[in-house]
Design a protein around this motif. Structure first.
Motif, short mmCIF file in Angstrom:
data_model
loop_
_atom_site.label_atom_id
_atom_site.label_comp_id
_atom_site.label_asym_id
_atom_site.label_seq_id
_atom_site.Cartn_x
_atom_site.Cartn_y
_atom_site.Cartn_z
N ILE A 75 121.59 73.16 73.63
CA ILE A 75 121.10 74.33 74.34
C ILE A 75 122.13 74.61 75.44
O ILE A 75 122.27 73.82 76.37
CB ILE A 75 119.71 74.09 74.98
CG1 ILE A 75 118.72 73.50 73.96
CG2 ILE A 75 119.19 75.37 75.61
CD1 ILE A 75 118.41 74.36 72.79
N PRO A 76 122.88 75.71 75.33
CA PRO A 76 123.99 75.94 76.27
C PRO A 76 123.53 76.31 77.67
O PRO A 76 122.42 76.80 77.87
CB PRO A 76 124.76 77.09 75.62
CG PRO A 76 123.75 77.80 74.79
CD PRO A 76 122.77 76.75 74.34
N SER A 77 124.41 76.09 78.63
CA SER A 77 124.14 76.44 80.03
C SER A 77 123.65 77.88 80.12
O SER A 77 124.18 78.77 79.46
CB SER A 77 125.40 76.29 80.88
OG SER A 77 125.75 74.93 80.95
N GLY A 78 122.61 78.08 80.93
CA GLY A 78 122.08 79.42 81.17
C GLY A 78 121.05 79.88 80.17
O GLY A 78 120.35 80.86 80.40
N LYS A 79 120.91 79.21 79.03
CA LYS A 79 119.95 79.63 78.00
C LYS A 79 118.55 79.15 78.39
O LYS A 79 118.37 78.03 78.85
CB LYS A 79 120.34 79.05 76.65
CG LYS A 79 119.50 79.52 75.49
CD LYS A 79 120.22 80.58 74.73
CE LYS A 79 119.57 80.93 73.42
NZ LYS A 79 120.46 81.67 72.56
N VAL A 80 117.57 80.01 78.21
CA VAL A 80 116.16 79.68 78.45
C VAL A 80 115.44 79.89 77.12
O VAL A 80 115.48 80.99 76.56
CB VAL A 80 115.55 80.61 79.53
CG1 VAL A 80 114.07 80.31 79.73
CG2 VAL A 80 116.32 80.47 80.84
N VAL A 81 114.81 78.83 76.59
CA VAL A 81 114.19 78.94 75.27
C VAL A 81 112.98 78.02 75.17
O VAL A 81 112.93 76.95 75.75
CB VAL A 81 115.22 78.63 74.15
CG1 VAL A 81 115.68 77.19 74.20
CG2 VAL A 81 114.68 78.99 72.78
N THR A 82 111.99 78.48 74.39
CA THR A 82 110.83 77.66 74.04
C THR A 82 110.92 77.37 72.55
O THR A 82 111.12 78.27 71.74
CB THR A 82 109.52 78.41 74.35
OG1 THR A 82 109.44 78.66 75.75
CG2 THR A 82 108.30 77.60 73.91
N ILE A 83 110.77 76.08 72.20
CA ILE A 83 110.73 75.66 70.80
C ILE A 83 109.32 75.15 70.56
O ILE A 83 108.89 74.20 71.20
CB ILE A 83 111.78 74.56 70.51
CG1 ILE A 83 113.19 75.07 70.84
CG2 ILE A 83 111.69 74.13 69.04
CD1 ILE A 83 114.26 73.99 70.79
N THR A 84 108.59 75.79 69.64
CA THR A 84 107.18 75.49 69.49
C THR A 84 106.76 75.43 68.03
O THR A 84 107.41 76.02 67.17
CB THR A 84 106.33 76.55 70.25
OG1 THR A 84 104.96 76.16 70.23
CG2 THR A 84 106.49 77.93 69.66
N SER A 85 105.69 74.70 67.79
CA SER A 85 105.04 74.69 66.47
C SER A 85 103.54 74.51 66.71
O SER A 85 103.12 74.19 67.82
CB SER A 85 105.61 73.57 65.58
OG SER A 85 105.23 72.29 66.04
N PRO A 86 102.72 74.72 65.68
CA PRO A 86 101.27 74.63 65.87
C PRO A 86 100.82 73.21 66.25
O PRO A 86 101.33 72.22 65.71
CB PRO A 86 100.70 75.01 64.50
CG PRO A 86 101.80 75.75 63.83
CD PRO A 86 103.07 75.17 64.34
N ARG A 87 99.88 73.13 67.13
CA ARG A 87 99.35 71.85 67.61
C ARG A 87 98.76 71.02 66.47
O ARG A 87 98.92 69.80 66.43
CB ARG A 87 98.30 72.12 68.69
CG ARG A 87 97.72 70.89 69.31
CD ARG A 87 96.66 71.26 70.36
NE ARG A 87 96.18 70.09 71.02
CZ ARG A 87 96.59 69.68 72.22
NH1 ARG A 87 97.49 70.38 72.87
NH2 ARG A 87 96.09 68.60 72.76
N GLN A 88 98.09 71.67 65.53
CA GLN A 88 97.41 70.96 64.45
C GLN A 88 98.40 70.35 63.45
O GLN A 88 98.10 69.34 62.82
CB GLN A 88 96.47 71.90 63.68
CG GLN A 88 95.37 72.51 64.51
CD GLN A 88 95.85 73.72 65.32
OE1 GLN A 88 96.99 74.17 65.22
NE2 GLN A 88 94.98 74.22 66.17
#
Length: 185
Positions: free
Chosen positions: A69-82
């Motif tokens: 994840i490069p400097s300055g990047k803002v990201v959410t990595i998500t998957s379903p809880r179930q």
């Protein structure tokens, strides 16, 4: 009078000119080229501030080394809880590096199979939040088996760093700041 016109076209990948706020990953492969629907490509294609959604139960097997994840990047990595997705480095490399000033939220994702001399699972120089049922497990390093932190780590929900191996800091080797909110009563 002679008039000549010539046209030149250049193919530019979409990721070089545009980004997307939400990218869905459905392919668990890790090809060397830019392959749509794979996580490595999604990290390039997602806009800063965007979200990468991993298909329920998806297993991403890293073959090209750690994800960065490069400097300055803002990201959410998500998957379903179930049915959380898994990112697995297969013992070949670290799973993920978060560079200085990058901000990453990992929600309901399992990070496993990382191996490096420092920070087998995740190396964090930025801001890392483990949220929901995120699990950092089965990683190996001399220090910081699960997470090597030189930034800020926040753990929320039922996140866990467990079953990692290192001489020092088996779960988390912390050289800066970690935040572990206590459950409200």
């Amino acid at each position: 009078v002679s008039l000549t016109t010539s046209l030149a076209f250049q193919v530019v990948p979409a990721s070089a000119t545009t980004c997307r706020n939400t990218v869905v990953v459905t392919d668990g492969g890790d090809s060397a080229g830019a392959t749509p629907a794979q996580l490595r490509t999604a990290l390039v294609d997602v806009c800063s501030g965007g979200t990468i959604r991993l298909r329920p139960g998806l297993v991403v097997l890293l073959a090209q080394g750690e994800l960065i994840i490069p400097s300055g990047k803002v990201v959410t990595i998500t998957s379903p809880r179930q049915r959380p997705a898994t990112i697995d480095a297969q013992g070949v490399s670290r799973v993920l590096s978060v560079e200085n000033t990058a901000q990453v939220i990992i929600r309901n994702v399992i990070v496993q199979g990382g191996s490096a001399s420092f920070a087998g699972g995740i190396l964090n120089f930025g801001s890392l939040t483990l949220d929901g049922v995120a699990s950092i497990r089965g990683n190996h390093a001399s220090s910081g088996g699960g997470v090597g932190n030189a930034g800020v780590v926040t753990m929320n929900g039922s996140s866990e760093v467990t079953d990692n191996d290192a001489s020092t800091g088996g779960g988390i080797f912390n050289s800066f700041q970690s935040i572990f909110p206590l459950p409200s009563e």
